[in-house]
Design a protein around this motif. Structure first.
Motif, PDB file in Angstrom:
ATOM      1  N   TRP A 171       5.293 -17.584 -21.999  1.00 48.84           N
ATOM      2  CA  TRP A 171       4.634 -16.315 -22.319  1.00 48.84           C
ATOM      3  C   TRP A 171       5.559 -15.137 -22.047  1.00 48.84           C
ATOM      4  CZ3 TRP A 171       0.060 -15.676 -24.814  1.00 48.84           C
ATOM      5  CH2 TRP A 171      -0.728 -16.829 -24.978  1.00 48.84           C
ATOM      6  N   GLU A 172       6.451 -15.295 -21.080  1.00 47.04           N
ATOM      7  CA  GLU A 172       7.394 -14.221 -20.790  1.00 47.04           C
ATOM      8  C   GLU A 172       8.352 -13.993 -21.951  1.00 47.04           C
ATOM      9  OE1 GLU A 172       9.338 -15.167 -17.152  1.00 47.04           O
ATOM     10  OE2 GLU A 172       7.495 -15.078 -15.950  1.00 47.04           O
ATOM     11  N   LYS A 173       8.577 -15.021 -22.754  1.00 49.76           N
ATOM     12  CA  LYS A 173       9.441 -14.877 -23.924  1.00 49.76           C
ATOM     13  C   LYS A 173       8.745 -14.099 -25.042  1.00 49.76           C
ATOM     14  CE  LYS A 173      11.722 -19.328 -23.048  1.00 49.76           C
ATOM     15  NZ  LYS A 173      11.926 -20.703 -23.565  1.00 49.76           N
ATOM     16  N   MET A 174       7.418 -14.030 -24.980  1.00 45.09           N
ATOM     17  CA  MET A 174       6.652 -13.347 -26.029  1.00 45.09           C
ATOM     18  C   MET A 174       6.415 -11.894 -25.634  1.00 45.09           C
ATOM     19  SD  MET A 174       3.948 -16.235 -27.379  1.00 45.09           S
ATOM     20  CE  MET A 174       3.192 -16.612 -25.807  1.00 45.09           C
ATOM     21  N   GLN A 175       7.489 -11.168 -25.439  1.00 43.36           N
ATOM     22  CA  GLN A 175       7.393  -9.776 -25.023  1.00 43.36           C
ATOM     23  C   GLN A 175       8.475  -8.962 -25.728  1.00 43.36           C
ATOM     24  OE1 GLN A 175       7.586  -9.710 -20.741  1.00 43.36           O
ATOM     25  NE2 GLN A 175       5.637 -10.764 -20.494  1.00 43.36           N
ATOM     26  N   VAL A 203       1.455  -4.739 -22.327  1.00 43.07           N
ATOM     27  CA  VAL A 203       1.763  -3.986 -23.542  1.00 43.07           C
ATOM     28  C   VAL A 203       2.930  -4.630 -24.288  1.00 43.07           C
ATOM     29  CG1 VAL A 203       2.391  -1.753 -24.502  1.00 43.07           C
ATOM     30  CG2 VAL A 203       0.833  -1.866 -22.550  1.00 43.07           C
ATOM     31  N   GLN A 204       3.902  -5.169 -23.562  1.00 45.22           N
ATOM     32  CA  GLN A 204       5.010  -5.871 -24.213  1.00 45.22           C
ATOM     33  C   GLN A 204       4.498  -7.075 -25.005  1.00 45.22           C
ATOM     34  OE1 GLN A 204       7.530  -6.715 -20.831  1.00 45.22           O
ATOM     35  NE2 GLN A 204       8.886  -5.001 -21.270  1.00 45.22           N
ATOM     36  N   LEU A 205       3.527  -7.781 -24.452  1.00 44.55           N
ATOM     37  CA  LEU A 205       2.947  -8.926 -25.146  1.00 44.55           C
ATOM     38  C   LEU A 205       2.138  -8.478 -26.359  1.00 44.55           C
ATOM     39  CD1 LEU A 205       2.368 -11.904 -25.421  1.00 44.55           C
ATOM     40  CD2 LEU A 205       0.740 -11.732 -23.531  1.00 44.55           C
ATOM     41  N   LEU A 206       1.385  -7.403 -26.218  1.00 43.90           N
ATOM     42  CA  LEU A 206       0.642  -6.861 -27.357  1.00 43.90           C
ATOM     43  C   LEU A 206       1.598  -6.440 -28.474  1.00 43.90           C
ATOM     44  CD1 LEU A 206      -1.989  -4.669 -25.444  1.00 43.90           C
ATOM     45  CD2 LEU A 206      -2.453  -6.800 -26.676  1.00 43.90           C
ATOM     46  N   LYS A 207       2.711  -5.820 -28.096  1.00 41.98           N
ATOM     47  CA  LYS A 207       3.710  -5.417 -29.100  1.00 41.98           C
ATOM     48  C   LYS A 207       4.297  -6.637 -29.813  1.00 41.98           C
ATOM     49  CE  LYS A 207       6.785  -2.299 -28.818  1.00 41.98           C
ATOM     50  NZ  LYS A 207       7.957  -1.476 -28.437  1.00 41.98           N
ATOM     51  N   TYR A 208       4.523  -7.696 -29.052  1.00 39.84           N
ATOM     52  CA  TYR A 208       5.050  -8.922 -29.657  1.00 39.84           C
ATOM     53  C   TYR A 208       4.084  -9.462 -30.704  1.00 39.84           C
ATOM     54  CZ  TYR A 208       6.076 -13.882 -30.167  1.00 39.84           C
ATOM     55  OH  TYR A 208       6.315 -15.135 -30.690  1.00 39.84           O
ATOM     56  N   ILE A 209       2.811  -9.485 -30.380  1.00 37.27           N
ATOM     57  CA  ILE A 209       1.807 -10.023 -31.302  1.00 37.27           C
ATOM     58  C   ILE A 209       1.763  -9.197 -32.584  1.00 37.27           C
ATOM     59  CG2 ILE A 209      -0.675 -10.425 -31.614  1.00 37.27           C
ATOM     60  CD1 ILE A 209      -0.774 -11.015 -28.565  1.00 37.27           C
ATOM     61  N   VAL A 210       1.793  -7.873 -32.452  1.00 33.34           N
ATOM     62  CA  VAL A 210       1.782  -7.003 -33.626  1.00 33.34           C
ATOM     63  C   VAL A 210       3.049  -7.203 -34.456  1.00 33.34           C
ATOM     64  CG1 VAL A 210       1.847  -4.608 -34.399  1.00 33.34           C
ATOM     65  CG2 VAL A 210       0.281  -5.274 -32.571  1.00 33.34           C
ATOM     66  N   THR A 211       4.195  -7.213 -33.803  1.00 31.11           N
ATOM     67  CA  THR A 211       5.464  -7.364 -34.516  1.00 31.11           C
ATOM     68  C   THR A 211       5.529  -8.706 -35.237  1.00 31.11           C
ATOM     69  OG1 THR A 211       6.577  -5.939 -32.908  1.00 31.11           O
ATOM     70  CG2 THR A 211       7.972  -7.379 -34.251  1.00 31.11           C
ATOM     71  N   LYS A 212       5.073  -9.759 -34.592  1.00 29.41           N
ATOM     72  CA  LYS A 212       5.074 -11.083 -35.201  1.00 29.41           C
ATOM     73  C   LYS A 212       4.224 -11.094 -36.468  1.00 29.41           C
ATOM     74  CE  LYS A 212       4.516 -15.950 -33.826  1.00 29.41           C
ATOM     75  NZ  LYS A 212       3.612 -16.488 -34.831  1.00 29.41           N
ATOM     76  N   LEU A 247      -5.701 -24.487 -28.347  1.00 28.79           N
ATOM     77  CA  LEU A 247      -5.656 -23.305 -27.498  1.00 28.79           C
ATOM     78  C   LEU A 247      -4.531 -23.413 -26.481  1.00 28.79           C
ATOM     79  CD1 LEU A 247      -9.473 -23.003 -26.698  1.00 28.79           C
ATOM     80  CD2 LEU A 247      -8.199 -21.720 -28.407  1.00 28.79           C
ATOM     81  N   GLU A 248      -3.840 -22.298 -26.271  1.00 27.83           N
ATOM     82  CA  GLU A 248      -2.826 -22.182 -25.230  1.00 27.83           C
ATOM     83  C   GLU A 248      -3.153 -20.938 -24.403  1.00 27.83           C
ATOM     84  OE1 GLU A 248       0.806 -21.873 -27.378  1.00 27.83           O
ATOM     85  OE2 GLU A 248       0.772 -23.954 -28.081  1.00 27.83           O
ATOM     86  N   PHE A 249      -3.036 -21.045 -23.078  1.00 34.02           N
ATOM     87  CA  PHE A 249      -3.512 -19.993 -22.185  1.00 34.02           C
ATOM     88  C   PHE A 249      -2.365 -19.341 -21.423  1.00 34.02           C
ATOM     89  CE2 PHE A 249      -6.731 -23.286 -22.582  1.00 34.02           C
ATOM     90  CZ  PHE A 249      -7.818 -22.554 -23.047  1.00 34.02           C
ATOM     91  N   SER A 250      -2.443 -18.022 -21.301  1.00 31.58           N
ATOM     92  CA  SER A 250      -1.447 -17.280 -20.536  1.00 31.58           C
ATOM     93  C   SER A 250      -1.858 -17.237 -19.068  1.00 31.58           C
ATOM     94  CB  SER A 250      -1.353 -15.841 -21.061  1.00 31.58           C
ATOM     95  OG  SER A 250      -2.424 -15.054 -20.550  1.00 31.58           O
ATOM     96  N   PRO A 251      -0.918 -16.822 -18.191  1.00 31.35           N
ATOM     97  CA  PRO A 251      -1.325 -16.474 -16.824  1.00 31.35           C
ATOM     98  C   PRO A 251      -2.219 -15.235 -16.854  1.00 31.35           C
ATOM     99  CG  PRO A 251       1.083 -16.413 -17.077  1.00 31.35           C
ATOM    100  CD  PRO A 251       0.502 -16.586 -18.435  1.00 31.35           C
ATOM    101  N   ASP A 252      -2.850 -14.943 -15.748  1.00 27.82           N
ATOM    102  CA  ASP A 252      -3.623 -13.704 -15.631  1.00 27.82           C
ATOM    103  C   ASP A 252      -2.667 -12.548 -15.330  1.00 27.82           C
ATOM    104  OD1 ASP A 252      -5.931 -15.104 -16.052  1.00 27.82           O
ATOM    105  OD2 ASP A 252      -6.508 -15.191 -13.940  1.00 27.82           O
TER     106      ASP A 252
END
Length: 222
Positions: A30-34, A205-214, A189-194
């Motif tokens: 999940w850290e890579k998805m930022q 926010v970095q993860l949200l940006k990744y999802i939008v960019t993807k 389903l795959e789950f992130s840490p809290d």
């Protein structure tokens, strides 16, 4: 054909509707998805965090917490025609069942000021000892969003992201729906840490940006 309201969903009901396939994903994945924030985004995020310091977030009512802590962070992930939305109605008519209700929020395209099928769903969990498990309702909302996206672009698999918030904590879910036209689709389903909404705000926010960019890259690549 049975209609299921999101708030009524339980694990038992979900397992009758879809084949659930839950996978462990290491936190490092999940850290890579930022995607790094710009200086302006960092400044705006600090402004959001400054309004939350020393606030009694645990007892703050859900509407106020949404307005102060959750929706502003969703807005930081907006790009181009991708917007943050609140109170998003969803209805999906699968071959063997219907899912219907309203998601608390989403990231989704806008066309002429109208929301298009979302690709990230946000569920604000209810509080209290007897509150339902937020994951089951979120799964229903993600399944509905995946169907709406499939109607626009009929691919073999559809990826959909979701997250649920409890007070100021965030937990993300990546979902893939396959066999979507069958009577019993498969939902992986795959789950992130809290993530803590203040201490881990930048990562959120970095993860949200990744999802939008993807999502935007997938659109541009056709």
């Amino acid at each position: 054909m049975e209609t299921y309201i999101f708030s009524q969903l339980t694990e038992e009901i979900l397992k009758t509707l879809v084949t659930l396939n839950e996978k462990y994903v290491a936190p490092e994945e999940w850290e890579k998805m930022q995607i790094a924030l710009t200086a302006e985004e960092c400044r705006r995020l600090e402004d959001i965090k400054s309004t939350l310091y020393r606030r009694h977030l645990v007892v703050m009512n859900e509407t106020t917490l949404w307005a102060r802590a959750i929706y502003p962070m969703l807005m930081l992930a907006e790009q181009g025609h991708i917007q943050a939305w609140s109170s998003v109605p969803l209805k999906a008519v699968y071959p063997a069942f219907v899912l219907e209700g309203e998601a608390d929020g989403a990231l989704a395209p806008s066309l002429g000021g109208r929301i298009q099928p979302p690709y990230l769903i946000v569920h604000e969990a209810k509080r209290g000892l007897h509150a339902p498990d937020p994951l089951h309702q979120l799964c229903g909302e993600m399944l509905a969003a995946a169907w709406l996206n499939w109607e626009k672009e009929q691919m073999l698999e559809h990826e959909i992201f979701g997250c649920y918030t409890i007070n100021d904590s965030w937990a993300f879910v990546r979902g893939v729906v396959s066999d979507i036209e069958t009577d019993k689709p498969t939902f992986t389903l795959e789950f992130s840490p809290d993530y803590n909404g203040i201490l881990d705000a930048e990562q959120i926010v970095q993860l949200l940006k990744y999802i939008v960019t993807k999502h935007l890259e997938e659109i541009n690549n056709g």
